[in-house]
Design a protein around this motif. Structure first.
Motif, PDB file in Angstrom:
ATOM      1  N   THR A  51       4.706 -22.996 -24.990  1.00 19.22           N
ATOM      2  CA  THR A  51       4.014 -24.513 -25.489  1.00 19.22           C
ATOM      3  C   THR A  51       3.779 -24.288 -27.049  1.00 19.22           C
ATOM      4  OG1 THR A  51       2.928 -24.723 -23.560  1.00 19.22           O
ATOM      5  CG2 THR A  51       2.064 -26.185 -25.342  1.00 19.22           C
ATOM      6  N   SER A  52       3.288 -22.947 -27.374  1.00 19.38           N
ATOM      7  CA  SER A  52       2.728 -23.179 -28.768  1.00 19.38           C
ATOM      8  C   SER A  52       3.667 -21.858 -29.441  1.00 19.38           C
ATOM      9  CB  SER A  52       1.473 -22.720 -29.146  1.00 19.38           C
ATOM     10  OG  SER A  52       0.999 -21.711 -28.061  1.00 19.38           O
ATOM     11  N   THR A  53       4.147 -21.805 -30.586  1.00 16.54           N
ATOM     12  CA  THR A  53       4.882 -20.829 -31.289  1.00 16.54           C
ATOM     13  C   THR A  53       4.341 -20.281 -32.405  1.00 16.54           C
ATOM     14  OG1 THR A  53       6.986 -21.950 -30.296  1.00 16.54           O
ATOM     15  CG2 THR A  53       7.244 -20.243 -31.814  1.00 16.54           C
ATOM     16  N   ARG A  89       7.284 -10.941 -21.664  1.00 13.36           N
ATOM     17  CA  ARG A  89       6.067 -11.889 -21.477  1.00 13.36           C
ATOM     18  C   ARG A  89       5.738 -12.686 -22.554  1.00 13.36           C
ATOM     19  NH1 ARG A  89       2.639 -14.511 -21.269  1.00 13.36           N
ATOM     20  NH2 ARG A  89       0.588 -14.376 -19.984  1.00 13.36           N
ATOM     21  N   TYR A  90       5.727 -11.867 -23.714  1.00 12.63           N
ATOM     22  CA  TYR A  90       5.039 -12.680 -24.927  1.00 12.63           C
ATOM     23  C   TYR A  90       6.003 -13.068 -26.103  1.00 12.63           C
ATOM     24  CZ  TYR A  90       0.613 -11.041 -22.988  1.00 12.63           C
ATOM     25  OH  TYR A  90      -0.566 -11.015 -22.299  1.00 12.63           O
ATOM     26  N   TRP A  91       7.432 -12.659 -25.941  1.00 13.22           N
ATOM     27  CA  TRP A  91       8.437 -13.301 -26.835  1.00 13.22           C
ATOM     28  C   TRP A  91       9.379 -14.089 -26.201  1.00 13.22           C
ATOM     29  CZ3 TRP A  91       5.457  -9.106 -28.059  1.00 13.22           C
ATOM     30  CH2 TRP A  91       4.828  -9.013 -29.254  1.00 13.22           C
ATOM     31  N   ARG A  92       9.967 -15.209 -27.104  1.00  9.88           N
ATOM     32  CA  ARG A  92      11.024 -15.942 -26.643  1.00  9.88           C
ATOM     33  C   ARG A  92      12.256 -16.032 -27.308  1.00  9.88           C
ATOM     34  NH1 ARG A  92       8.998 -19.063 -21.742  1.00  9.88           N
ATOM     35  NH2 ARG A  92       6.863 -18.628 -21.235  1.00  9.88           N
ATOM     36  N   THR A  93      13.197 -16.459 -26.845  1.00  9.64           N
ATOM     37  CA  THR A  93      14.389 -16.879 -27.625  1.00  9.64           C
ATOM     38  C   THR A  93      14.248 -18.033 -28.100  1.00  9.64           C
ATOM     39  OG1 THR A  93      15.551 -15.239 -26.479  1.00  9.64           O
ATOM     40  CG2 THR A  93      16.819 -16.516 -27.755  1.00  9.64           C
ATOM     41  N   GLN A  94      14.434 -18.296 -29.351  1.00 13.67           N
ATOM     42  CA  GLN A  94      14.463 -19.731 -29.964  1.00 13.67           C
ATOM     43  C   GLN A  94      15.764 -19.540 -31.194  1.00 13.67           C
ATOM     44  OE1 GLN A  94      11.368 -21.440 -32.801  1.00 13.67           O
ATOM     45  NE2 GLN A  94      10.703 -22.178 -30.949  1.00 13.67           N
ATOM     46  N   THR A 121      18.790 -18.111 -32.666  1.00  9.89           N
ATOM     47  CA  THR A 121      19.074 -16.797 -32.659  1.00  9.89           C
ATOM     48  C   THR A 121      17.841 -15.925 -33.077  1.00  9.89           C
ATOM     49  OG1 THR A 121      19.581 -17.352 -35.241  1.00  9.89           O
ATOM     50  CG2 THR A 121      21.183 -17.694 -33.647  1.00  9.89           C
ATOM     51  N   HIS A 122      16.899 -16.176 -32.905  1.00  6.17           N
ATOM     52  CA  HIS A 122      15.682 -15.338 -33.446  1.00  6.17           C
ATOM     53  C   HIS A 122      14.717 -15.326 -32.137  1.00  6.17           C
ATOM     54  CE1 HIS A 122      16.180 -15.601 -37.638  1.00  6.17           C
ATOM     55  NE2 HIS A 122      16.762 -16.964 -37.382  1.00  6.17           N
ATOM     56  N   GLN A 123      13.898 -14.067 -32.153  1.00  7.86           N
ATOM     57  CA  GLN A 123      12.957 -13.954 -30.957  1.00  7.86           C
ATOM     58  C   GLN A 123      11.559 -13.977 -31.727  1.00  7.86           C
ATOM     59  OE1 GLN A 123      13.207 -12.671 -27.914  1.00  7.86           O
ATOM     60  NE2 GLN A 123      15.444 -12.890 -27.974  1.00  7.86           N
ATOM     61  N   VAL A 124      10.863 -15.299 -31.131  1.00  3.16           N
ATOM     62  CA  VAL A 124       9.581 -15.769 -31.498  1.00  3.16           C
ATOM     63  C   VAL A 124       8.357 -15.385 -30.599  1.00  3.16           C
ATOM     64  CG1 VAL A 124      10.692 -17.520 -32.946  1.00  3.16           C
ATOM     65  CG2 VAL A 124       9.834 -17.895 -30.709  1.00  3.16           C
ATOM     66  N   PHE A 125       7.415 -15.212 -31.056  1.00  2.00           N
ATOM     67  CA  PHE A 125       6.038 -14.964 -30.113  1.00  2.00           C
ATOM     68  C   PHE A 125       5.478 -16.230 -29.873  1.00  2.00           C
ATOM     69  CE2 PHE A 125       1.543 -13.968 -29.958  1.00  2.00           C
ATOM     70  CZ  PHE A 125       1.450 -12.771 -29.229  1.00  2.00           C
ATOM     71  N   SER A 126       5.826 -16.591 -28.622  1.00  2.00           N
ATOM     72  CA  SER A 126       5.543 -17.876 -28.133  1.00  2.00           C
ATOM     73  C   SER A 126       5.152 -17.869 -26.623  1.00  2.00           C
ATOM     74  CB  SER A 126       6.729 -18.867 -28.395  1.00  2.00           C
ATOM     75  OG  SER A 126       6.585 -20.037 -27.440  1.00  2.00           O
ATOM     76  N   ASN A 127       4.518 -18.771 -26.095  1.00  2.00           N
ATOM     77  CA  ASN A 127       4.189 -18.883 -24.546  1.00  2.00           C
ATOM     78  C   ASN A 127       4.726 -19.981 -23.748  1.00  2.00           C
ATOM     79  OD1 ASN A 127       2.813 -21.058 -25.823  1.00  2.00           O
ATOM     80  ND2 ASN A 127       0.917 -20.610 -24.850  1.00  2.00           N
ATOM     81  N   ALA A 143      -2.152 -18.180 -26.554  1.00  2.00           N
ATOM     82  CA  ALA A 143      -2.356 -19.729 -27.154  1.00  2.00           C
ATOM     83  C   ALA A 143      -3.563 -19.771 -28.061  1.00  2.00           C
ATOM     84  CB  ALA A 143      -2.527 -20.937 -26.295  1.00  2.00           C
ATOM     85  N   ALA A 144      -4.707 -19.203 -27.916  1.00  2.00           N
ATOM     86  CA  ALA A 144      -5.709 -19.176 -28.864  1.00  2.00           C
ATOM     87  C   ALA A 144      -5.366 -18.078 -30.100  1.00  2.00           C
ATOM     88  CB  ALA A 144      -6.886 -18.679 -28.457  1.00  2.00           C
ATOM     89  N   LEU A 145      -4.711 -17.030 -29.878  1.00  2.00           N
ATOM     90  CA  LEU A 145      -4.320 -16.109 -31.024  1.00  2.00           C
ATOM     91  C   LEU A 145      -3.219 -16.852 -31.983  1.00  2.00           C
ATOM     92  CD1 LEU A 145      -4.085 -13.419 -32.379  1.00  2.00           C
ATOM     93  CD2 LEU A 145      -2.403 -12.461 -30.673  1.00  2.00           C
ATOM     94  N   ILE A 146      -2.263 -17.577 -31.405  1.00  2.00           N
ATOM     95  CA  ILE A 146      -1.420 -18.375 -32.263  1.00  2.00           C
ATOM     96  C   ILE A 146      -2.052 -19.376 -33.185  1.00  2.00           C
ATOM     97  CG2 ILE A 146       0.639 -19.874 -32.255  1.00  2.00           C
ATOM     98  CD1 ILE A 146       1.611 -18.501 -29.751  1.00  2.00           C
ATOM     99  N   ALA A 147      -2.999 -20.213 -32.599  1.00  2.00           N
ATOM    100  CA  ALA A 147      -3.826 -21.392 -33.282  1.00  2.00           C
ATOM    101  C   ALA A 147      -4.806 -20.619 -34.079  1.00  2.00           C
ATOM    102  CB  ALA A 147      -4.672 -21.980 -31.981  1.00  2.00           C
ATOM    103  N   ALA A 148      -5.070 -19.317 -33.964  1.00  2.00           N
ATOM    104  CA  ALA A 148      -5.771 -18.716 -35.087  1.00  2.00           C
ATOM    105  C   ALA A 148      -4.787 -18.221 -36.332  1.00  2.00           C
ATOM    106  CB  ALA A 148      -6.720 -17.568 -34.710  1.00  2.00           C
ATOM    107  N   LEU A 149      -3.637 -17.659 -35.917  1.00  2.00           N
ATOM    108  CA  LEU A 149      -2.844 -17.038 -37.000  1.00  2.00           C
ATOM    109  C   LEU A 149      -2.164 -18.091 -37.787  1.00  2.00           C
ATOM    110  CD1 LEU A 149      -1.761 -14.056 -34.953  1.00  2.00           C
ATOM    111  CD2 LEU A 149      -3.123 -13.944 -36.832  1.00  2.00           C
TER     112      LEU A 149
END
Length: 546
Positions: free
Chosen positions: A424-426, A409-414, A416-422, A353-359
């Motif tokens: 809660t935050s994407t 663990r770190y990618w989820r299906t959204q 038709t795409h695979q996104v870097f998400s936990n 979550a901290a990495l996503i918030a920074a990027l």
């Protein structure tokens, strides 16, 4: 009241009534509202509001702000403090840029003087000057270049003025300024103010301290008339000049005329104590190879034309067709990828979550800047590089796990795409940014002309603002929900959450406010009826109860 006086100054200057201009400028200098706005800008709104000058003052209490607003009335006897010199690295270079940081009181006076000078010079400035002007941005300069070359390829003089802020001649600048006597005197004192650098006091013979509020408008005043001088080089082969701050390009369809324009440019700049930087000044062509190069880079964009068949674009006087493509430059992409790599490396020990918030702010800001260009392939390439960096980040954290485990663990299906998400935050994607063509500003338009319809519609499509802010601007019809005033081009805007829950993404929970109105809303509960009776301070350590 302040904006009304500024509009009157603008109209008087357009009519050529310089006596009325000077009378209105003196009236605005004595205005209590103008002084309060200047103090609020430097102590509450500017990003450098906590940066101290030589006196060590980095923040002011509400009572001190009120005292400073009263002191701004005494312009005739204003004493200028020395400037503190600091150096910051230039992006993409090993050189460092020197900044001059005035004291808080001098910054407030500079903000007041800028309010007085800006309407006058907005009525004078040439149409193709886009840097450090209200309501104009880099995308307008790129749009002006496209309009000049889209129908006919041209030679280009891509030039940069060497140390523009540090070498402007004081005598030539003051002679061109021709401001009322109190303003002329205090600007002279600012230019001659001592510079404190590593314990030594230096007194400059030229230049404006880069970092002051009045420095950008003084630099534009110093370079005023440059476009007109270049247009007068040749009548047979017109020369066009597009300038953004100290960077400019000169366009012409004749090489000999462009060489003559380069000579005239060097002579004109010499009168102001300036010169072209040889390492960043060269002549190229937008379609054909010239001196080993095709096209040019300007403000982070690569501008180039390509030969295509007659069925892919229009032909020009029977000649083979060509297409103009403007996209992010290779250097800009490399710097952005390096910045992302630095952030990923910095957050190796942090959670997802901290990495996503920074990027996310970096990704959205970079993609929004280039969303008006042909950037879809560049965006996809940036996402590909970022994916490799993120996978390396996951491998570093779980070196004993399999690749499939890390991916799950770190990618989820959204969709038709695979996104870097936990969950809660994407992570935002470059490629998800839509391409929106930018409409260039009209050359004779200014925020001080009172054309609310034009500026209201233009503000709703401002490329420098995020899409969420633009949507709220359109929903609120360009007005603040607290004060009810119209948003201006250079206003500081913030999104206020009615329930004070920043995680709540509902549009009904968000309104757009001025920065100072946002502070007022949180302190006094203007919108959400919060029974708070505290006055907002810059610091959150304590708030004086009214």
């Amino acid at each position: 009241m302040v904006f009304r006086l500024q509009k009157r100054i603008y109209r008087a200057e357009r009519a050529g009534d310089w006596r009325r201009v000077h009378k209105l400028q003196r009236l605005l200098l004595r205005s209590w509202s103008a002084r309060c706005l200047a103090v609020r800008q430097v102590t509450q709104e500017n990003q450098g509001k906590r940066t101290a000058g030589v006196d060590g003052v980095a923040s002011l209490t509400p009572h001190q702000r009120l005292v400073l607003a009263h002191r701004l009335q005494n312009l005739a006897h204003w004493s200028v403090d020395p400037v503190r010199r600091v150096y910051i690295p230039k992006p993409g270079s090993t050189e460092k840029r020197g900044l001059g940081i005035p004291t808080m009181r001098d910054r407030a006076m500079q903000a007041l003087v800028k309010q007085v000078l800006e309407p006058e010079w907005e009525a004078k400035f040439e149409p193709n000057v886009y840097g450090f002007r209200p309501g104009r941005c880099a995308q307008d300069a790129i749009g002006a270049i496209f309009n000049h070359i889209c129908l006919k390829p041209k030679y280009v003089l891509d030039a940069d003025i060497e140390k523009c802020f540090d070498r402007i001649g004081h005598t030539a600048l003051l002679a061109k300024l021709r401001a009322p006597q109190p303003i002329q005197r205090v600007i002279h004192d600012w230019l001659k103010a001592g510079i404190l650098e590593e314990g030594l006091m230096l007194f400059p013979e030229a230049g404006t301290p880069q970092g002051g509020i009045a420095s950008p408008i003084l630099a534009n005043v110093a370079l005023h008339g440059f476009e007109k001088a270049m247009n007068a080089v040749s009548q047979q082969h017109p020369v066009a000049v597009i300038r953004y701050a100290d960077d400019f390009v000169t366009l012409c369809d004749d090489l000999a005329t462009l060489e003559t324009a380069r000579t005239h440019a060097e002579a004109w700049l010499a009168e102001m104590g300036l010169r072209l930087k040889p390492s960043k000044t060269h002549i190229t062509h937008t379609l054909q190879e010239h001196e080993g190069q095709v096209g040019f880079d300007f403000l982070g964009f690569q501008i180039r034309q390509y030969s295509v068949g007659q069925y892919h674009t229009r032909t020009y006087r029977g000649k083979p067709g060509m297409k103009t493509l403007i996209k992010p430059s290779r250097r800009a992409l490399e710097q952005h990828i390096q910045h992302l790599h630095t952030l990923v490396h910095r957050y190796c020990g942090a959670n997802q979550a901290a990495l996503i918030a920074a990027l996310n702010p970096v990704i959205r800001g970079w993609a929004n800047y280039y969303r008006s260009s042909v950037a879809k392939r560049i965006f996809s390439a940036a996402d590909h590089h970022l994916y490799n960096q993120l996978y390396g980040w996951a491998h570093w954290r779980h070196s004993h796990k399999t690749g499939g485990w890390r991916y799950r663990r770190y990618w989820r299906t959204q969709g038709t795409h695979q996104v870097f998400s936990n969950g809660t935050s994407t992570l935002a994607c470059h490629d998800a940014t839509p391409i929106i063509r930018h409409v260039k500003i009209q050359g004779d338009k200014s925020p001080y002309n009172g054309d609310w319809v034009y500026w209201g519609l233009r503000l709703q499509h401002d490329p420098t603002k995020p899409p969420r802010v633009l949507r709220l601007l359109k929903r609120q019809h360009g007005r603040c929900e607290v004060c009810g005033l119209r948003f201006m081009a250079d206003d500081k805007l913030e999104i206020h959450h009615l329930d004070r829950n920043h995680v709540n993404p509902l549009w009904s929970n968000q309104v757009l406010l001025h920065l100072h109105c946002h502070d007022k809303a949180h302190a006094h509960g203007v919108i959400d009826n919060d029974p708070c009776s505290e006055e907002p301070d810059d610091r959150k350590r304590s708030c004086p109860v009214l």
